[in-house]
Motif scaffolding. Sequence first.
Motif, PDB file in Angstrom:
ATOM      1  N   TYR A  38      83.066  27.060  -3.216  1.00 61.78           N
ATOM      2  CA  TYR A  38      83.869  25.990  -2.617  1.00 61.78           C
ATOM      3  C   TYR A  38      83.080  25.307  -1.506  1.00 61.78           C
ATOM      4  O   TYR A  38      83.046  24.082  -1.414  1.00 61.78           O
ATOM      5  N   LYS A  39      82.432  26.111  -0.674  1.00 66.19           N
ATOM      6  CA  LYS A  39      81.654  25.558   0.440  1.00 66.19           C
ATOM      7  C   LYS A  39      80.548  24.638  -0.072  1.00 66.19           C
ATOM      8  O   LYS A  39      80.262  23.613   0.532  1.00 66.19           O
ATOM      9  N   GLU A  40      79.915  25.035  -1.173  1.00 63.50           N
ATOM     10  CA  GLU A  40      78.769  24.286  -1.700  1.00 63.50           C
ATOM     11  C   GLU A  40      79.161  23.085  -2.558  1.00 63.50           C
ATOM     12  O   GLU A  40      78.373  22.176  -2.749  1.00 63.50           O
ATOM     13  N   ALA A  41      80.372  23.088  -3.085  1.00 63.59           N
ATOM     14  CA  ALA A  41      80.800  22.032  -4.012  1.00 63.59           C
ATOM     15  C   ALA A  41      80.994  20.691  -3.301  1.00 63.59           C
ATOM     16  O   ALA A  41      81.484  20.643  -2.176  1.00 63.59           O
ATOM     17  N   GLN A  42      80.607  19.622  -3.979  1.00 66.05           N
ATOM     18  CA  GLN A  42      80.830  18.258  -3.480  1.00 66.05           C
ATOM     19  C   GLN A  42      81.970  17.574  -4.228  1.00 66.05           C
ATOM     20  O   GLN A  42      82.651  16.729  -3.680  1.00 66.05           O
ATOM     21  N   ASN A  43      82.150  17.925  -5.501  1.00 63.64           N
ATOM     22  CA  ASN A  43      83.162  17.319  -6.364  1.00 63.64           C
ATOM     23  C   ASN A  43      84.070  18.419  -6.903  1.00 63.64           C
ATOM     24  O   ASN A  43      83.678  19.146  -7.807  1.00 63.64           O
ATOM     25  N   ASP A  57      97.894  20.929  -0.877  1.00 64.41           N
ATOM     26  CA  ASP A  57      97.706  19.738  -0.042  1.00 64.41           C
ATOM     27  C   ASP A  57      96.658  19.963   1.054  1.00 64.41           C
ATOM     28  O   ASP A  57      95.874  19.058   1.352  1.00 64.41           O
ATOM     29  N   GLY A  58      96.597  21.164   1.613  1.00 63.84           N
ATOM     30  CA  GLY A  58      95.576  21.488   2.620  1.00 63.84           C
ATOM     31  C   GLY A  58      94.165  21.409   2.045  1.00 63.84           C
ATOM     32  O   GLY A  58      93.228  20.974   2.717  1.00 63.84           O
ATOM     33  N   ILE A  59      94.024  21.820   0.797  1.00 63.49           N
ATOM     34  CA  ILE A  59      92.715  21.777   0.118  1.00 63.49           C
ATOM     35  C   ILE A  59      92.300  20.322  -0.079  1.00 63.49           C
ATOM     36  O   ILE A  59      91.168  19.943   0.237  1.00 63.49           O
ATOM     37  N   VAL A  60      93.229  19.501  -0.576  1.00 60.39           N
ATOM     38  CA  VAL A  60      92.943  18.082  -0.802  1.00 60.39           C
ATOM     39  C   VAL A  60      92.521  17.429   0.515  1.00 60.39           C
ATOM     40  O   VAL A  60      91.506  16.724   0.572  1.00 60.39           O
ATOM     41  N   GLN A  61      93.283  17.684   1.588  1.00 59.69           N
ATOM     42  CA  GLN A  61      92.956  17.109   2.904  1.00 59.69           C
ATOM     43  C   GLN A  61      91.585  17.591   3.393  1.00 59.69           C
ATOM     44  O   GLN A  61      90.809  16.816   3.951  1.00 59.69           O
ATOM     45  N   ASP A  62      91.306  18.880   3.185  1.00 60.45           N
ATOM     46  CA  ASP A  62      90.025  19.461   3.606  1.00 60.45           C
ATOM     47  C   ASP A  62      88.860  18.796   2.873  1.00 60.45           C
ATOM     48  O   ASP A  62      87.831  18.486   3.479  1.00 60.45           O
ATOM     49  N   LEU A  63      89.019  18.575   1.570  1.00 53.40           N
ATOM     50  CA  LEU A  63      87.960  17.929   0.780  1.00 53.40           C
ATOM     51  C   LEU A  63      87.722  16.503   1.277  1.00 53.40           C
ATOM     52  O   LEU A  63      86.583  16.105   1.507  1.00 53.40           O
ATOM     53  N   ILE A  64      88.805  15.756   1.466  1.00 52.03           N
ATOM     54  CA  ILE A  64      88.686  14.365   1.911  1.00 52.03           C
ATOM     55  C   ILE A  64      88.058  14.305   3.308  1.00 52.03           C
ATOM     56  O   ILE A  64      87.133  13.527   3.548  1.00 52.03           O
ATOM     57  N   ALA A  65      88.530  15.166   4.220  1.00 55.12           N
ATOM     58  CA  ALA A  65      87.991  15.197   5.585  1.00 55.12           C
ATOM     59  C   ALA A  65      86.505  15.587   5.592  1.00 55.12           C
ATOM     60  O   ALA A  65      85.749  15.129   6.441  1.00 55.12           O
ATOM     61  N   GLY A  66      86.104  16.421   4.631  1.00 60.47           N
ATOM     62  CA  GLY A  66      84.707  16.863   4.539  1.00 60.47           C
ATOM     63  C   GLY A  66      83.841  15.918   3.728  1.00 60.47           C
ATOM     64  O   GLY A  66      82.723  16.263   3.355  1.00 60.47           O
ATOM     65  N   HIS A  67      84.353  14.717   3.443  1.00 63.75           N
ATOM     66  CA  HIS A  67      83.629  13.688   2.662  1.00 63.75           C
ATOM     67  C   HIS A  67      83.197  14.217   1.296  1.00 63.75           C
ATOM     68  O   HIS A  67      82.106  13.923   0.816  1.00 63.75           O
ATOM     69  N   LYS A  68      84.094  15.015   0.709  1.00 67.61           N
ATOM     70  CA  LYS A  68      83.861  15.511  -0.647  1.00 67.61           C
ATOM     71  C   LYS A  68      84.853  14.808  -1.564  1.00 67.61           C
ATOM     72  O   LYS A  68      85.806  14.200  -1.089  1.00 67.61           O
ATOM     73  N   LYS A  69      84.612  14.917  -2.865  1.00 63.35           N
ATOM     74  CA  LYS A  69      85.514  14.280  -3.822  1.00 63.35           C
ATOM     75  C   LYS A  69      86.611  15.242  -4.244  1.00 63.35           C
ATOM     76  O   LYS A  69      86.331  16.325  -4.757  1.00 63.35           O
TER      77      LYS A  69
END
Length: 189
Positions: A38-43, A57-69
């Motif tokens: 998870y840490k290494e994934a970009q998409n 929803d926390g995961i989605v927000q975390d991905l968006i905040a981390g500039h991931k897709k």
Amino acid sequence: MKKEMRKEILHHRGMLSEGEILEKSKSIFHRLKNFLPYKEAQNVMVYIDFRSEVKTDGIVQDLIAGHKKAIVPICVPKTREMILSHLKNPAKELAEGTFGVFEPKEEYIRSVDASEIDLVIVPGVAFDRKGYRIGYGGGYYDRFFEKLSKRIPTVALAFDLQIVEAVPAESFDQAVDYIITESELIECK
């Protein structure tokens, strides 16, 4: 056998209070955040939670905040296939879709090819420690896994009560690589 198991686990999961679901989901999210793939994934392909599923929803927000897709599936009942779409703003872009699950509105569908994904976060009803799962009976994820490169890790999110001794697996069933619950990370392979 699968039908009875699905019904029983859904019943038990449905007995969890909203508070218990949120608390357990928080623990699962914490484990996921420390999970190397998870840490290494970009998409990251992630489901939008429904009813008593592990909250995402926390995961989605975390991905968006981390500039991931954050990539979400859209179920197409006619073909029993999934379209993948890049989600940028859940509050604005999601609406109730197939089966009552929230999906991107038509004007916000940004198609993503499965080959772009680095990690798939999988929902389900019941799982065994070999990674076999019982979903909701549509076969959407099994069909999707057939097209997915074997090098892309798959991780299921589940509550402890969803882990069973053995899932009756059929030849077309595809196992996940990992399962994260509120109390453990299970390596299935």
